[in-house]
Design an enzyme around this catalytic site. Structure first.
Site, short mmCIF file in Angstrom:
data_model
loop_
_atom_site.label_atom_id
_atom_site.label_comp_id
_atom_site.label_asym_id
_atom_site.label_seq_id
_atom_site.Cartn_x
_atom_site.Cartn_y
_atom_site.Cartn_z
N CYS A 146 -70.19 -18.46 -1.69
CA CYS A 146 -70.62 -18.07 -3.05
C CYS A 146 -72.10 -18.39 -3.35
CB CYS A 146 -69.71 -18.68 -4.10
SG CYS A 146 -69.22 -20.38 -3.74
N HIS A 238 -72.88 -20.36 -10.55
CA HIS A 238 -73.70 -21.22 -9.71
C HIS A 238 -75.18 -20.96 -10.02
CE1 HIS A 238 -70.17 -22.31 -7.64
NE2 HIS A 238 -70.39 -21.79 -6.45
P1 NAP Z 1 -57.34 -22.06 -4.22
O1 NAP Z 1 -57.56 -21.93 -5.68
O2 NAP Z 1 -56.97 -23.40 -3.67
O3 NAP Z 1 -56.19 -20.98 -3.80
C1 NAP Z 1 -55.57 -21.00 -2.54
C2 NAP Z 1 -54.56 -19.85 -2.40
O4 NAP Z 1 -53.99 -19.91 -1.07
C3 NAP Z 1 -53.38 -19.93 -3.37
O5 NAP Z 1 -52.93 -18.63 -3.68
C4 NAP Z 1 -52.30 -20.67 -2.55
O6 NAP Z 1 -50.97 -20.32 -2.95
C5 NAP Z 1 -52.56 -20.09 -1.17
N1 NAP Z 1 -52.11 -21.02 -0.15
C6 NAP Z 1 -52.38 -22.35 -0.05
N2 NAP Z 1 -51.73 -22.88 1.02
C7 NAP Z 1 -51.04 -21.86 1.59
C8 NAP Z 1 -50.17 -21.78 2.71
N3 NAP Z 1 -49.89 -22.84 3.47
N4 NAP Z 1 -49.65 -20.56 3.03
C9 NAP Z 1 -49.92 -19.48 2.28
N5 NAP Z 1 -50.74 -19.49 1.19
C10 NAP Z 1 -51.29 -20.68 0.86
O7 NAP Z 1 -58.62 -21.60 -3.38
P2 NAP Z 1 -59.85 -20.60 -3.83
O8 NAP Z 1 -60.92 -21.35 -4.50
O9 NAP Z 1 -59.25 -19.42 -4.50
O10 NAP Z 1 -60.46 -20.20 -2.40
C11 NAP Z 1 -59.84 -19.27 -1.54
C12 NAP Z 1 -60.78 -18.93 -0.37
O11 NAP Z 1 -61.95 -18.30 -0.87
C13 NAP Z 1 -61.24 -20.17 0.41
O12 NAP Z 1 -61.34 -19.85 1.78
C14 NAP Z 1 -62.61 -20.45 -0.22
O13 NAP Z 1 -63.44 -21.17 0.66
C15 NAP Z 1 -63.11 -19.04 -0.47
N6 NAP Z 1 -64.14 -18.91 -1.53
C16 NAP Z 1 -63.97 -19.47 -2.76
C17 NAP Z 1 -64.95 -19.29 -3.74
C18 NAP Z 1 -64.83 -19.86 -5.12
O14 NAP Z 1 -65.79 -19.71 -5.91
N7 NAP Z 1 -63.70 -20.48 -5.48
C19 NAP Z 1 -66.07 -18.52 -3.45
C20 NAP Z 1 -66.21 -17.94 -2.19
C21 NAP Z 1 -65.23 -18.13 -1.25
P3 NAP Z 1 -50.05 -21.30 -3.87
O15 NAP Z 1 -50.56 -21.17 -5.29
O16 NAP Z 1 -48.67 -20.75 -3.71
O17 NAP Z 1 -50.21 -22.70 -3.34
#
Ligand code: NAP
Length: 337
Positions: A146, A238
């Site tokens: 990001c 950000h």
């Molecule tokens: P998050 O809020 O922690 O969400 C994680 C997601 O993955 C949830 O839907 C969760 O489902 C699922 N999950 C977790 N453990 C799992 C498992 N064992 N099997 C299947 N599904 C599982 O994370 P996020 O911030 O959205 O980030 C997601 C990705 O995008 C990451 O790789 C991160 O580095 C990337 N990213 C994030 C941002 C940002 O600004 N947040 C920006 C760029 C890239 P449940 O709800 O059922 O647990």
């Protein structure tokens, strides 16, 4: 309409995907996946909706699937918002099964045959999937991290000047760590001067994005990035302070920011201005400027001798889900899907 799925649909980025795809003119949301904790439930019951936009009722009726290849094999494309430790092998398996994967995870960003794309900045890198398709029916396209999206988008108008070194200090929102990533007790009244892996990602990803594509491969751009990343108590948005060794005056940099246009128009998620110069001495600010252009605009300002400037954008939309949807729109418009 293309059938679209979302991997990790209940998380911070996954919810943004649902928001952006609920009424998309080209992509129909057919599949939502999450962990075993959520699988089998209606999305409306599985998700803890935390966005400030209304809950999309139609998506709420979809039954959440477990996250595996079978769940999405009937989709034309999937958007991945999975933790990186899961995304690596799973995204490969899904692409091998013939599905186009647009990923936010870091697992495949530096693979030589995987485009690391910001649609308006390096659309020519899309052709890398011709290389990928020699080994699989589907493909993987990734988004940068990001904060790198804000940096590389702000640098796009400056490519016509020569620059060699960039220093950047980030002030990153808590939504960037996922919903469970930062405890309130840790971030209120505080700044955390460390985000694991982020500084290294900014350096290597910016080089790849602004690198040149020739003969089926990318040669990294010849500049260095020295980053210092901080978590601050902002919900979304950000902010980056950037110092750049560039052969240009502040006036020339401002003019470049004002006049730069994206190399295409008319995609549904594309903002009018991908880079917007704000002349006020105290802008951009996350609370006031993060929703510009449907939260897809990177706002820049405070250009001064040094050369120094400020860049700011919405991290879960411009910096994640929205950027990925725009990549998919670009691929669709180029008939790669
Ligand atoms: P998050 O809020 O922690 O969400 C994680 C997601 O993955 C949830 O839907 C969760 O489902 C699922 N999950 C977790 N453990 C799992 C498992 N064992 N099997 C299947 N599904 C599982 O994370 P996020 O911030 O959205 O980030 C997601 C990705 O995008 C990451 O790789 C991160 O580095 C990337 N990213 C994030 C941002 C940002 O600004 N947040 C920006 C760029 C890239 P449940 O709800 O059922 O647990």
């Amino acid at each position: 309409m293309l059938k679209a799925g979302i991997l990790g649909a209940t998380g911070a980025v996954g919810q943004r995907f649902v928001q952006l795809l609920a009424n998309h003119p080209w992509f129909e949301l057919t599949t939502l996946t999450a962990s075993e904790r959520s699988a089998g439930k209606r999305y409306a019951d599985a998700v803890n909706w935390r966005l400030d936009s209304p809950f999309p009722d139609k998506a709420g009726e979809l039954i959440v699937s477990p996250t595996n290849v079978d769940a999405v094999k009937d989709c034309d494309i999937v958007f991945s918002a999975l933790p990186a430790e899961l995304a690596g092998t799973l995204e490969t398996a899904i692409a091998d099964a013939g599905v186009g994967v647009f990923s936010n995870a870091s697992s495949h960003r530096m693979d030589p045959d995987v485009p690391l794309m910001i649609a308006e900045v390096n659309p020519e890198h899309a052709a890398l999937i011709d290389v990928q398709r020699k080994k699989r029916d589907g493909f993987i396209v990734t988004n940068p991290n990001c904060s790198t999206i804000m940096l590389a988008t702000a640098l796009a108008p400056l490519r016509k000047f020569s620059f060699t070194g960039i220093q950047v200090a980030t002030m990153q929102a808590i939504s960037g760590a996922g919903f469970e990533g930062v405890l309130a007790f840790g971030i209120y009244d505080n700044v955390i001067p460390y985000i694991g892996g982020e500084e290294e990602k900014m350096a290597r990803e910016a080089n790849k994005i602004l690198g040149t594509f020739e003969n089926g491969q990318i040669t990294g751009a010849p500049f260095t990035v020295s980053a210092s990343c901080n978590r601050v108590p902002v919900i979304d948005g950000h902010t980056l302070n950037v110092w750049i060794d560039i052969k240009a005056t502040p006036e020339e940099v401002i003019e470049a920011f004002k006049t730069w246009e994206a190399p295409f128009t008319g995609l549904p998620t594309q903002p009018d201005k991908s880079v917007l110069y704000l002349p006020e001495e105290n802008r951009p600010q996350p609370r006031l400027d993060r929703n510009r252009g449907g939260a897809m605009t990177v706002s820049v300002g405070r250009v001064r001798e040094g050369i120094r400037f400020v860049a700011m954008g919405h991290n879960t939309i411009r910096g994640a889900a929205g950027a990925s949807v725009l990549n998919a729109e670009l691929f669709h418009s180029k008939k790669y899907i």
